[in-house]
Design a protein around this motif. Structure first.
Motif, PDB file in Angstrom:
ATOM      1  N   GLY A  15     -23.402 -44.942  29.120  1.00 49.35           N
ATOM      2  CA  GLY A  15     -24.581 -44.564  28.334  1.00 49.35           C
ATOM      3  C   GLY A  15     -25.090 -43.199  28.718  1.00 49.35           C
ATOM      4  O   GLY A  15     -25.484 -42.403  27.868  1.00 49.35           O
ATOM      5  N   LEU A  16     -25.092 -42.891  30.004  1.00 44.65           N
ATOM      6  CA  LEU A  16     -25.515 -41.562  30.446  1.00 44.65           C
ATOM      7  C   LEU A  16     -24.629 -40.486  29.866  1.00 44.65           C
ATOM      8  O   LEU A  16     -25.096 -39.451  29.415  1.00 44.65           O
ATOM      9  N   LYS A  17     -23.335 -40.709  29.881  1.00 46.91           N
ATOM     10  CA  LYS A  17     -22.400 -39.726  29.345  1.00 46.91           C
ATOM     11  C   LYS A  17     -22.594 -39.571  27.841  1.00 46.91           C
ATOM     12  O   LYS A  17     -22.584 -38.469  27.309  1.00 46.91           O
ATOM     13  N   LEU A  18     -22.805 -40.683  27.160  1.00 41.60           N
ATOM     14  CA  LEU A  18     -22.979 -40.656  25.714  1.00 41.60           C
ATOM     15  C   LEU A  18     -24.208 -39.840  25.313  1.00 41.60           C
ATOM     16  O   LEU A  18     -24.197 -39.109  24.337  1.00 41.60           O
ATOM     17  N   PHE A  19     -25.295 -39.954  26.098  1.00 36.20           N
ATOM     18  CA  PHE A  19     -26.533 -39.282  25.754  1.00 36.20           C
ATOM     19  C   PHE A  19     -26.838 -38.092  26.651  1.00 36.20           C
ATOM     20  O   PHE A  19     -27.968 -37.645  26.725  1.00 36.20           O
ATOM     21  N   SER A  20     -25.836 -37.581  27.317  1.00 37.97           N
ATOM     22  CA  SER A  20     -26.069 -36.436  28.189  1.00 37.97           C
ATOM     23  C   SER A  20     -26.332 -35.192  27.348  1.00 37.97           C
ATOM     24  O   SER A  20     -25.786 -35.033  26.265  1.00 37.97           O
ATOM     25  N   GLN A  21     -27.171 -34.348  27.873  1.00 36.24           N
ATOM     26  CA  GLN A  21     -27.527 -33.126  27.179  1.00 36.24           C
ATOM     27  C   GLN A  21     -26.565 -32.000  27.536  1.00 36.24           C
ATOM     28  O   GLN A  21     -26.142 -31.885  28.677  1.00 36.24           O
ATOM     29  N   ASN A  22     -26.259 -31.196  26.574  1.00 38.25           N
ATOM     30  CA  ASN A  22     -25.501 -29.969  26.787  1.00 38.25           C
ATOM     31  C   ASN A  22     -26.470 -28.823  26.536  1.00 38.25           C
ATOM     32  O   ASN A  22     -27.113 -28.765  25.500  1.00 38.25           O
ATOM     33  N   ASN A  30     -31.650 -14.007  25.552  1.00 39.46           N
ATOM     34  CA  ASN A  30     -32.792 -14.585  26.277  1.00 39.46           C
ATOM     35  C   ASN A  30     -33.296 -15.886  25.652  1.00 39.46           C
ATOM     36  O   ASN A  30     -34.509 -16.091  25.517  1.00 39.46           O
ATOM     37  N   ILE A  31     -32.365 -16.767  25.261  1.00 40.32           N
ATOM     38  CA  ILE A  31     -32.766 -18.014  24.608  1.00 40.32           C
ATOM     39  C   ILE A  31     -31.760 -19.119  24.944  1.00 40.32           C
ATOM     40  O   ILE A  31     -30.590 -18.835  25.223  1.00 40.32           O
ATOM     41  N   SER A  32     -32.254 -20.359  24.917  1.00 41.07           N
ATOM     42  CA  SER A  32     -31.367 -21.507  25.119  1.00 41.07           C
ATOM     43  C   SER A  32     -31.869 -22.689  24.300  1.00 41.07           C
ATOM     44  O   SER A  32     -33.027 -22.720  23.864  1.00 41.07           O
ATOM     45  N   PHE A  33     -30.981 -23.670  24.112  1.00 38.71           N
ATOM     46  CA  PHE A  33     -31.332 -24.921  23.446  1.00 38.71           C
ATOM     47  C   PHE A  33     -30.424 -26.017  23.976  1.00 38.71           C
ATOM     48  O   PHE A  33     -29.420 -25.748  24.631  1.00 38.71           O
ATOM     49  N   GLU A  34     -30.783 -27.257  23.681  1.00 39.58           N
ATOM     50  CA  GLU A  34     -30.009 -28.404  24.150  1.00 39.58           C
ATOM     51  C   GLU A  34     -29.660 -29.334  22.999  1.00 39.58           C
ATOM     52  O   GLU A  34     -30.389 -29.410  22.014  1.00 39.58           O
ATOM     53  N   THR A  35     -28.559 -30.051  23.183  1.00 37.79           N
ATOM     54  CA  THR A  35     -28.140 -31.073  22.231  1.00 37.79           C
ATOM     55  C   THR A  35     -27.152 -31.997  22.919  1.00 37.79           C
ATOM     56  O   THR A  35     -26.526 -31.608  23.909  1.00 37.79           O
ATOM     57  N   ILE A  36     -26.981 -33.194  22.376  1.00 41.06           N
ATOM     58  CA  ILE A  36     -25.953 -34.091  22.899  1.00 41.06           C
ATOM     59  C   ILE A  36     -24.583 -33.702  22.356  1.00 41.06           C
ATOM     60  O   ILE A  36     -23.565 -34.163  22.841  1.00 41.06           O
ATOM     61  N   ASN A 150     -34.585 -33.247  15.773  1.00 40.86           N
ATOM     62  CA  ASN A 150     -35.843 -32.926  16.449  1.00 40.86           C
ATOM     63  C   ASN A 150     -35.620 -32.549  17.907  1.00 40.86           C
ATOM     64  O   ASN A 150     -36.301 -31.673  18.436  1.00 40.86           O
ATOM     65  N   ARG A 151     -34.658 -33.187  18.546  1.00 37.10           N
ATOM     66  CA  ARG A 151     -34.348 -32.863  19.944  1.00 37.10           C
ATOM     67  C   ARG A 151     -33.897 -31.407  20.055  1.00 37.10           C
ATOM     68  O   ARG A 151     -34.304 -30.688  20.965  1.00 37.10           O
ATOM     69  N   ILE A 152     -33.053 -30.963  19.132  1.00 34.65           N
ATOM     70  CA  ILE A 152     -32.582 -29.570  19.157  1.00 34.65           C
ATOM     71  C   ILE A 152     -33.754 -28.614  18.921  1.00 34.65           C
ATOM     72  O   ILE A 152     -33.951 -27.665  19.676  1.00 34.65           O
ATOM     73  N   ILE A 153     -34.546 -28.881  17.893  1.00 35.41           N
ATOM     74  CA  ILE A 153     -35.700 -28.020  17.576  1.00 35.41           C
ATOM     75  C   ILE A 153     -36.609 -27.895  18.792  1.00 35.41           C
ATOM     76  O   ILE A 153     -37.002 -26.791  19.186  1.00 35.41           O
ATOM     77  N   ASN A 154     -36.946 -29.018  19.384  1.00 30.99           N
ATOM     78  CA  ASN A 154     -37.901 -29.030  20.495  1.00 30.99           C
ATOM     79  C   ASN A 154     -37.339 -28.517  21.807  1.00 30.99           C
ATOM     80  O   ASN A 154     -38.100 -28.293  22.750  1.00 30.99           O
TER      81      ASN A 154
END
Length: 160
Positions: A15-22, A30-36, A150-154
């Motif tokens: 489950g951790l691997k499935l929902f891990s953030q990249n 000068n910017i970053s974002f995250e997603t699974i 929403n996770r990516i946006i935020n």
């Protein structure tokens, strides 16, 4: 009992691997974002656009020196984001709101069509006054659920 505990641990770790953030960072921008999602990266168009994509999502980050950005965009990021969405030909454009982690950032949601398939597209307008950068960001959500969108946006944030 041992097998049950080992089974629970395996399920937990899966489950951790499935929902891990990249985390995707463009130091030059000068910017970053995250997603699974696992995305491929490229810099295109005279090195002012960073592109990340897979079959589910495409994130394009364009940087423009603030002094070259339109005054309308700088004065009102909401109108700037809507203007970009209209320029992209998006339909049913709605306000998204302010970005959580970027003080001078706003987004809108709209829809695009590809071969008869409708999918959401997010447009972000943001400013980094410290670095003199304006950002025009598009997120094409081909196969993502609302939670991941929403996770990516935020997750977008400016870095030093």
């Amino acid at each position: 009992m041992k097998k049950t505990i080992i089974g629970i641990i395996i399920i937990f770790l899966s489950g951790l691997k499935l929902f891990s953030q990249n985390t995707y960072t463009v130091d030059k921008f000068n910017i970053s974002f995250e997603t699974i999602e696992k995305l491929e990266f490229s810099i295109v168009e005279t090195e002012n656009v960073a592109s990340f994509e897979n079959n589910n999502v495409a994130v394009d980050i364009e940087i423009i020196p603030i002094e070259q950005e339109s005054k309308k965009f700088i004065k009102n990021l909401k109108k700037g984001a809507k203007g970009i969405a209209k320029d992209f030909g998006l339909k049913k454009i709605k306000d998204g709101g302010k970005l959580i982690k970027i003080e001078n950032g706003y987004y809108v949601k709209g829809f695009d069509f590809d071969e008869g398939t409708k999918y959401p597209v997010i447009i972000i307008a943001a400013l980094n006054y410290d670095k003199g950068i304006a950002y025009e960001i598009s997120i094409d959500c081909y196969n993502l659920n609302e939670t991941e969108i929403n996770r990516i946006i935020n997750s977008f944030k400016l870095i030093k």
